[in-house]
Design a protein around this motif. Sequence first.
Motif, short mmCIF file in Angstrom:
data_model
loop_
_atom_site.label_atom_id
_atom_site.label_comp_id
_atom_site.label_asym_id
_atom_site.label_seq_id
_atom_site.Cartn_x
_atom_site.Cartn_y
_atom_site.Cartn_z
N THR A 265 0.76 -0.79 -0.08
CA THR A 265 0.08 -0.36 0.03
C THR A 265 0.66 1.04 0.13
N GLN A 266 0.25 2.11 -0.14
CA GLN A 266 1.20 3.72 0.02
C GLN A 266 1.49 3.70 1.24
N GLU A 267 1.01 3.25 2.52
CA GLU A 267 1.99 3.47 3.77
C GLU A 267 2.99 2.72 4.16
N TYR A 268 2.81 1.26 2.58
CA TYR A 268 3.44 0.38 3.53
C TYR A 268 4.63 1.19 2.91
N ASN B 78 7.74 10.22 3.70
CA ASN B 78 5.80 10.53 4.09
C ASN B 78 5.02 10.13 2.98
N THR B 79 3.58 10.04 2.53
CA THR B 79 2.64 9.16 1.98
C THR B 79 2.78 10.46 1.04
N LYS C 293 6.84 4.21 4.55
CA LYS C 293 7.85 4.10 5.14
C LYS C 293 8.86 3.16 4.72
#
Length: 581
Positions: free
Chosen positions: A492-495, A503-504, A498
């Motif tokens: 995902t974008q968050e994964y 940052n996203t 990180k």
Amino acid sequence: MKFYHLLAILFVFNYGFSQSETYLSKEAYEELQVLAKTSIYVNMDSCFYYVNKIEQSKNPIHKAFANGTKGYLYQLENDSIKSKEALQKSYLYLNKVSQSKEKLQLKAYLLNCEGLSNSDRYNLKIALDKFQQGKKIAEEIGDLVQVLKFNSNIASINIDIGNYNAAISIHQESANFLIKNPDLFPKKEYEFLLANTFVSISNCYQSKYELVEKEAKLIDSAVIYSEKALEKIANNSVLRVKTLSNLGNIQFLKKNYDKASKAYLEALAISKKNAITTQNLLLTYNLGYLNFEIGQYKKSLLYFKKVDSIWNANKNKKITNEYLSSNYYQTKIYKYLKDDTNFLKHSKIYLQNVDQFETFESKLLEETLDVNNNLKNKNLKKEILQLNEKYRTNSLIEKVIYLSSICTILILLFLLIKKRKEKEKNKIKSANLIQEYKINIENKKKLNQKIEKENTNKETKKISIDDEKENEIVDLLEKLESKNKFLNHDFTQEYVAKKIKTNTTYLSFVVNKRFGKSFNDYITDLKINYALNEMITNETYRKLSLQKIADSVGYKSTTSFRKSFIKKTGIPPTEFLKNLN
């Protein structure tokens, strides 16, 4: 009937007539009545003799009965004019009779004669109306015998219009009634009525098998009832001919041609002996047609010639199906034999008469439709009402099913055409995808990945990020791509943010700027491009189920994978695989 039999009858009934032949006792009238009724289908000359004797009586009841019976007899001889005159005369005599149960019984009898006469003329609607009127009178006065006869005649109308189930039910109830009440009729009349009912049931089963359902049990039932009829009619030549003819038809349908021929020949011998002209014509034609079917053309021709001779000898030149069909088959046979003269002769006879016969057939069809409507709208009593209610329901269901079937077929055709068109489009799309893949391989590019390093035309958020940081994010993304990390379910974008230590917001900005798409579209393209690549290059991969393919590129369900695949390529994955194969 032999001469000495006639002498015996004259002797027995001599006491019933006065010397002037103007008076007939009640006993003599009743005896002559029975003889007239039982001889109608055995020997019409004898029947005429009895009714003429009855007509000599001064009693208007006797005269009405005699003229009503003669009306039907004349119609059996195809003399419609005399038939109508006699029936009109019968009602004139009936009007002279004072109101009584006997008058009502006689009126019902005359309505029956009138109905039978109209039925023989194929005026089915009028015939049905007469039978219904007569049955109502018979029910009101409790005349069970006449109710039975009317039921039988109404069943015959059902047979004429092809309503075999209703006819079978009525005839079976009539047979049961006769079996339980044999004492209601004189012996000869009882045997005739029961046998005739059995023959009618047999004929219904035969017609239903031939025209509606090809079920073996129907033809077996036809045989059973014909054999039952034969047990009861040893002395009734007309009915025996009718039954044997019916058995011949049954064996013909079963393709037992030897048995069929034997039954027809036996019936024809009896018919000739008793001068039953209508049956002579029918049976001779049947033998001709049977021989034509088995390829015995010369033998067939002999019978068809006899059909023409019988028809030409008849005073009434009414075109019959047998006569017309006989000339049709003679035309075919003479063409086969290369006899041009006779070929032209019989083809001319056929063409000259076919229009007249088609007019008659058209009239019969109109009558059938009218009678069907009549049967639907009349408030018939008890079993007739129930039977026709069932008939109406079945007819309506059949119409609904028919219309539904037509609509379904049209819809299916539309969908089939639409599906074929879609398949053709998908084949083109598949070919284009494969071609695009080949071009991308040659140019060492990733399948369908159009990277736009600068997207100056698209307005983005004004985020402050230097070129060095931007290039670093792109390099890290490409490393993740090279390791196929995007195939994981949790990519995902968050994964990703990180994983590459950003940052996203920055991640979304860079993807949008450098690849010209949102992060979700970026991930979807990676997954679908991978799947496309494997489908095109990996034969083993193509054999996987759709669920396994979806799992292999990080989709939890086939539905979401299919949706993404169609959005990307324009065709379903299964269709693409099929086109590849």
